[in-house]
Scaffold this active site. Sequence first.
Site, PDB file in Angstrom:
ATOM      1  N   CYS A 164     -19.261 -42.439  19.393  1.00 44.39           N
ATOM      2  CA  CYS A 164     -19.717 -43.629  20.113  1.00 44.39           C
ATOM      3  C   CYS A 164     -18.533 -44.412  20.662  1.00 44.39           C
ATOM      4  O   CYS A 164     -17.614 -44.768  19.925  1.00 44.39           O
ATOM      5  CB  CYS A 164     -20.541 -44.511  19.179  1.00 44.39           C
ATOM      6  N   TYR A 207     -25.878 -44.674  31.483  1.00 48.71           N
ATOM      7  CA  TYR A 207     -25.873 -44.513  30.027  1.00 48.71           C
ATOM      8  C   TYR A 207     -27.139 -43.783  29.567  1.00 48.71           C
ATOM      9  O   TYR A 207     -27.085 -42.869  28.744  1.00 48.71           O
ATOM     10  CB  TYR A 207     -25.780 -45.884  29.365  1.00 48.71           C
ATOM     11  N   GLU A 219     -19.063 -39.369  25.739  1.00 46.12           N
ATOM     12  CA  GLU A 219     -18.642 -40.760  25.788  1.00 46.12           C
ATOM     13  C   GLU A 219     -17.142 -40.788  25.516  1.00 46.12           C
ATOM     14  O   GLU A 219     -16.681 -40.249  24.509  1.00 46.12           O
ATOM     15  CB  GLU A 219     -19.380 -41.600  24.746  1.00 46.12           C
ATOM     16  N   ASP A 275     -24.527 -39.887  14.645  1.00 50.39           N
ATOM     17  CA  ASP A 275     -24.690 -39.799  16.097  1.00 50.39           C
ATOM     18  C   ASP A 275     -24.682 -38.326  16.494  1.00 50.39           C
ATOM     19  O   ASP A 275     -23.642 -37.656  16.424  1.00 50.39           O
ATOM     20  CB  ASP A 275     -23.557 -40.544  16.821  1.00 50.39           C
ATOM     21  N   TYR A 318     -21.487 -37.102  21.864  1.00 51.82           N
ATOM     22  CA  TYR A 318     -20.604 -37.594  20.805  1.00 51.82           C
ATOM     23  C   TYR A 318     -19.557 -36.570  20.369  1.00 51.82           C
ATOM     24  O   TYR A 318     -18.932 -36.733  19.322  1.00 51.82           O
ATOM     25  CB  TYR A 318     -21.453 -38.033  19.608  1.00 51.82           C
ATOM     26  N   CYS A 370     -20.648 -49.755  14.962  1.00 57.84           N
ATOM     27  CA  CYS A 370     -19.400 -49.001  15.093  1.00 57.84           C
ATOM     28  C   CYS A 370     -19.492 -47.794  14.172  1.00 57.84           C
ATOM     29  O   CYS A 370     -19.564 -47.945  12.954  1.00 57.84           O
ATOM     30  CB  CYS A 370     -18.196 -49.853  14.719  1.00 57.84           C
ATOM     31  N   CYS A 394      -2.544 -37.534   9.600  1.00 59.33           N
ATOM     32  CA  CYS A 394      -2.114 -36.629  10.664  1.00 59.33           C
ATOM     33  C   CYS A 394      -0.613 -36.793  10.894  1.00 59.33           C
ATOM     34  O   CYS A 394      -0.156 -37.850  11.324  1.00 59.33           O
ATOM     35  CB  CYS A 394      -2.882 -36.930  11.950  1.00 59.33           C
TER      36      CYS A 394
END
Length: 221
Positions: free
Chosen positions: A58, A89, A101, A136, A141, A204, A213
């Site tokens: 998202c 959208y 997105e 999602d 996504y 969110c 990482c």
Amino acid sequence: MFFLSDMLNKKLNLPKPEEALPGRDRPIPTASKHYVSKRALKGPYPEGLETALFGLGCFWGAERLFWQTEGVWVTAVGYAGGVTANPTYQETCTGLTGHAEVVLVVFDPKIVSYAELLKLFWEAHDPTQGMRQGNDVGTTYRSAIYTFSDAQYQAAVASRDAYEASLRSAGRGKITTEIAPAPTFYFAEEDHQQYLAKNPYGYCGLKGTGVSCAIPAAAPA
């Protein structure tokens, strides 16, 4: 039940060109300025800045992650990697445009390097989930890095390989992130630009793996 299964299948598989929604010739309306920084959303951007394009689920939470990063000049959300021209959208959410997105990130490489943005990207989501990010679900996504130069592409691939080794050591699966030269970026509607600045308690979905990482030394600054 067949209808529901058919719709889910469409959302989990990228459409063929003949299956994609037709779109339109003209861009959809969007904001002229960034809601937080008040800088021009579409530029012109100052000389010396560079551009990156990331998809990590998202785009509401993903954009906030980047606009809060020192050295980022401006951000915008939109759609990329699909077939349909100038999608809305609602059209993108059907899975029939093929777009992900994404967040457009315009940054000053003297303050924040592309390698540092890659690290932020990898650690902020789970890049092993295919056509979803947490709850999602759908092609919209998917995890993606779209690059604007050969140097960015090589850095993205090197960082993916390094992070995948770390993920596998932690018992995680194979990275499914799409890495490709940047396609056309379509700005999303004004309501979606800097959404979480306008709606601080809005949704969110960002959730990383908890695995650090380490960007390879070969990744350019």
